[in-house]
Design a protein around this motif. Structure first.
Motif, PDB file in Angstrom:
ATOM      1  N   ILE A   3      37.464  32.926  41.574  1.00  0.00           N
ATOM      2  CA  ILE A   3      37.768  33.047  40.152  1.00  0.00           C
ATOM      3  C   ILE A   3      39.170  32.502  39.927  1.00  0.00           C
ATOM      4  CG2 ILE A   3      38.148  34.657  38.253  1.00  0.00           C
ATOM      5  CD1 ILE A   3      36.100  36.501  39.587  1.00  0.00           C
ATOM      6  N   LEU A   4      39.275  31.480  39.087  1.00  0.00           N
ATOM      7  CA  LEU A   4      40.562  30.887  38.785  1.00  0.00           C
ATOM      8  C   LEU A   4      40.988  31.263  37.373  1.00  0.00           C
ATOM      9  CD1 LEU A   4      40.043  27.303  40.244  1.00  0.00           C
ATOM     10  CD2 LEU A   4      41.271  29.221  41.280  1.00  0.00           C
ATOM     11  N   LEU A   5      42.159  31.835  37.266  1.00  0.00           N
ATOM     12  CA  LEU A   5      42.691  32.243  35.969  1.00  0.00           C
ATOM     13  C   LEU A   5      42.803  31.042  35.038  1.00  0.00           C
ATOM     14  CD1 LEU A   5      43.865  34.534  34.266  1.00  0.00           C
ATOM     15  CD2 LEU A   5      46.092  34.043  35.283  1.00  0.00           C
ATOM     16  N   ARG A   6      43.242  29.896  35.571  1.00  0.00           N
ATOM     17  CA  ARG A   6      43.429  28.720  34.726  1.00  0.00           C
ATOM     18  C   ARG A   6      42.117  28.251  34.089  1.00  0.00           C
ATOM     19  NH1 ARG A   6      44.446  25.563  40.005  1.00  0.00           N
ATOM     20  NH2 ARG A   6      42.478  24.488  40.263  1.00  0.00           N
ATOM     21  N   THR A   7      41.006  28.444  34.790  1.00  0.00           N
ATOM     22  CA  THR A   7      39.706  28.048  34.241  1.00  0.00           C
ATOM     23  C   THR A   7      39.361  28.895  33.022  1.00  0.00           C
ATOM     24  OG1 THR A   7      38.938  27.388  36.420  1.00  0.00           O
ATOM     25  CG2 THR A   7      37.243  27.815  34.774  1.00  0.00           C
ATOM     26  N   HIS A   8      39.563  30.188  33.126  1.00  0.00           N
ATOM     27  CA  HIS A   8      39.231  31.087  32.016  1.00  0.00           C
ATOM     28  C   HIS A   8      40.194  30.914  30.843  1.00  0.00           C
ATOM     29  CE1 HIS A   8      36.022  33.171  34.103  1.00  0.00           C
ATOM     30  NE2 HIS A   8      36.773  33.077  35.186  1.00  0.00           N
ATOM     31  N   ILE A   9      41.458  30.668  31.127  1.00  0.00           N
ATOM     32  CA  ILE A   9      42.414  30.418  30.044  1.00  0.00           C
ATOM     33  C   ILE A   9      42.023  29.137  29.310  1.00  0.00           C
ATOM     34  CG2 ILE A   9      44.799  29.738  29.545  1.00  0.00           C
ATOM     35  CD1 ILE A   9      45.666  31.760  31.712  1.00  0.00           C
ATOM     36  N   GLY A  10      41.697  28.110  30.061  1.00  0.00           N
ATOM     37  CA  GLY A  10      41.278  26.846  29.446  1.00  0.00           C
ATOM     38  C   GLY A  10      40.048  27.000  28.580  1.00  0.00           C
ATOM     39  N   SER A  12      39.051  29.699  27.075  1.00  0.00           N
ATOM     40  CA  SER A  12      39.421  30.470  25.891  1.00  0.00           C
ATOM     41  C   SER A  12      40.132  29.592  24.864  1.00  0.00           C
ATOM     42  CB  SER A  12      40.315  31.647  26.305  1.00  0.00           C
ATOM     43  OG  SER A  12      40.693  32.405  25.185  1.00  0.00           O
ATOM     44  N   LEU A  13      41.043  28.754  25.330  1.00  0.00           N
ATOM     45  CA  LEU A  13      41.768  27.855  24.419  1.00  0.00           C
ATOM     46  C   LEU A  13      40.821  26.845  23.782  1.00  0.00           C
ATOM     47  CD1 LEU A  13      44.978  27.210  26.545  1.00  0.00           C
ATOM     48  CD2 LEU A  13      44.769  28.673  24.515  1.00  0.00           C
ATOM     49  N   ARG A  14      39.923  26.281  24.586  1.00  0.00           N
ATOM     50  CA  ARG A  14      38.966  25.306  24.048  1.00  0.00           C
ATOM     51  C   ARG A  14      38.039  25.953  23.019  1.00  0.00           C
ATOM     52  NH1 ARG A  14      36.019  21.370  27.964  1.00  0.00           N
ATOM     53  NH2 ARG A  14      37.846  20.146  27.446  1.00  0.00           N
ATOM     54  N   VAL A  41      44.420  21.226  30.787  1.00  0.00           N
ATOM     55  CA  VAL A  41      44.567  22.689  30.681  1.00  0.00           C
ATOM     56  C   VAL A  41      43.244  23.293  30.227  1.00  0.00           C
ATOM     57  CG1 VAL A  41      45.688  24.572  29.406  1.00  0.00           C
ATOM     58  CG2 VAL A  41      47.069  22.703  30.330  1.00  0.00           C
ATOM     59  N   GLU A  42      42.639  22.715  29.208  1.00  0.00           N
ATOM     60  CA  GLU A  42      41.357  23.233  28.704  1.00  0.00           C
ATOM     61  C   GLU A  42      40.256  23.167  29.749  1.00  0.00           C
ATOM     62  OE1 GLU A  42      40.003  21.548  25.052  1.00  0.00           O
ATOM     63  OE2 GLU A  42      41.517  22.600  23.855  1.00  0.00           O
ATOM     64  N   ARG A  43      40.281  22.154  30.602  1.00  0.00           N
ATOM     65  CA  ARG A  43      39.258  22.015  31.647  1.00  0.00           C
ATOM     66  C   ARG A  43      39.585  22.810  32.896  1.00  0.00           C
ATOM     67  NH1 ARG A  43      39.237  16.278  32.910  1.00  0.00           N
ATOM     68  NH2 ARG A  43      41.029  16.060  31.555  1.00  0.00           N
ATOM     69  N   GLY A  44      40.708  23.511  32.884  1.00  0.00           N
ATOM     70  CA  GLY A  44      41.089  24.325  34.032  1.00  0.00           C
ATOM     71  C   GLY A  44      41.625  23.532  35.197  1.00  0.00           C
ATOM     72  N   GLN A  45      42.043  22.299  34.946  1.00  0.00           N
ATOM     73  CA  GLN A  45      42.562  21.450  36.012  1.00  0.00           C
ATOM     74  C   GLN A  45      44.064  21.598  36.193  1.00  0.00           C
ATOM     75  OE1 GLN A  45      41.060  17.630  34.779  1.00  0.00           O
ATOM     76  NE2 GLN A  45      39.239  17.868  36.059  1.00  0.00           N
ATOM     77  N   LYS A  46      44.744  22.062  35.168  1.00  0.00           N
ATOM     78  CA  LYS A  46      46.189  22.279  35.231  1.00  0.00           C
ATOM     79  C   LYS A  46      46.484  23.726  34.873  1.00  0.00           C
ATOM     80  CE  LYS A  46      47.762  18.066  35.920  1.00  0.00           C
ATOM     81  NZ  LYS A  46      48.459  17.648  37.081  1.00  0.00           N
ATOM     82  N   ASP A  70      41.564  38.404  25.976  1.00  0.00           N
ATOM     83  CA  ASP A  70      40.211  37.835  26.039  1.00  0.00           C
ATOM     84  C   ASP A  70      39.866  37.405  27.464  1.00  0.00           C
ATOM     85  OD1 ASP A  70      39.861  38.210  23.332  1.00  0.00           O
ATOM     86  OD2 ASP A  70      40.293  36.120  22.798  1.00  0.00           O
ATOM     87  N   VAL A  71      40.820  36.770  28.120  1.00  0.00           N
ATOM     88  CA  VAL A  71      40.602  36.318  29.487  1.00  0.00           C
ATOM     89  C   VAL A  71      40.419  37.511  30.423  1.00  0.00           C
ATOM     90  CG1 VAL A  71      41.694  35.135  31.450  1.00  0.00           C
ATOM     91  CG2 VAL A  71      41.734  34.086  29.173  1.00  0.00           C
ATOM     92  N   ALA A  72      41.192  38.567  30.218  1.00  0.00           N
ATOM     93  CA  ALA A  72      41.064  39.764  31.060  1.00  0.00           C
ATOM     94  C   ALA A  72      39.667  40.369  30.930  1.00  0.00           C
ATOM     95  CB  ALA A  72      42.122  40.796  30.682  1.00  0.00           C
ATOM     96  N   HIS A  73      39.134  40.398  29.709  1.00  0.00           N
ATOM     97  CA  HIS A  73      37.772  40.925  29.512  1.00  0.00           C
ATOM     98  C   HIS A  73      36.748  40.045  30.236  1.00  0.00           C
ATOM     99  CE1 HIS A  73      38.826  44.150  26.848  1.00  0.00           C
ATOM    100  NE2 HIS A  73      39.435  43.338  26.005  1.00  0.00           N
TER     101      HIS A  73
END
Length: 89
Positions: A3-10, A12-14, A41-46, A70-73
């Protein structure tokens, strides 16, 4: 599964950007980040710094805390342990 945090943040932003019917170009311009970087960032690559995330959230009219919540949920759902019944016979 990793599970990558950056993927879920991306994601959520998208989702927020799409819900507002806004383009990457529009949000990137307002957040003062490059179009390519926002896309990554949106694709979870950065993995964006907290300063950059805050700028993107502000451009989207969101708070950083709401995105993190939202990401935590979402992470809680992904991390739920799935039990498997094994026949001992």
């Amino acid at each position: 599964m990793v599970i990558l945090l950056r993927t879920h943040i991306g994601q959520s932003l998208r989702a927020a950007r799409n819900a507002q019917d806004r383009t990457l170009r529009d949000v990137a311009r307002e957040a003062r980040v490059s179009l390519g970087y926002l896309s990554e960032v949106e694709r979870g690559q950065k993995e964006a710094s907290s300063e950059l995330l805050n700028a993107i959230c502000t451009a989207l009219g969101l708070t950083l805390s709401s995105v993190i919540t939202d990401v935590a949920h979402e992470l809680t759902t992904c991390e739920t342990v799935k039990l498997t019944v094994v026949d001992a016979a």
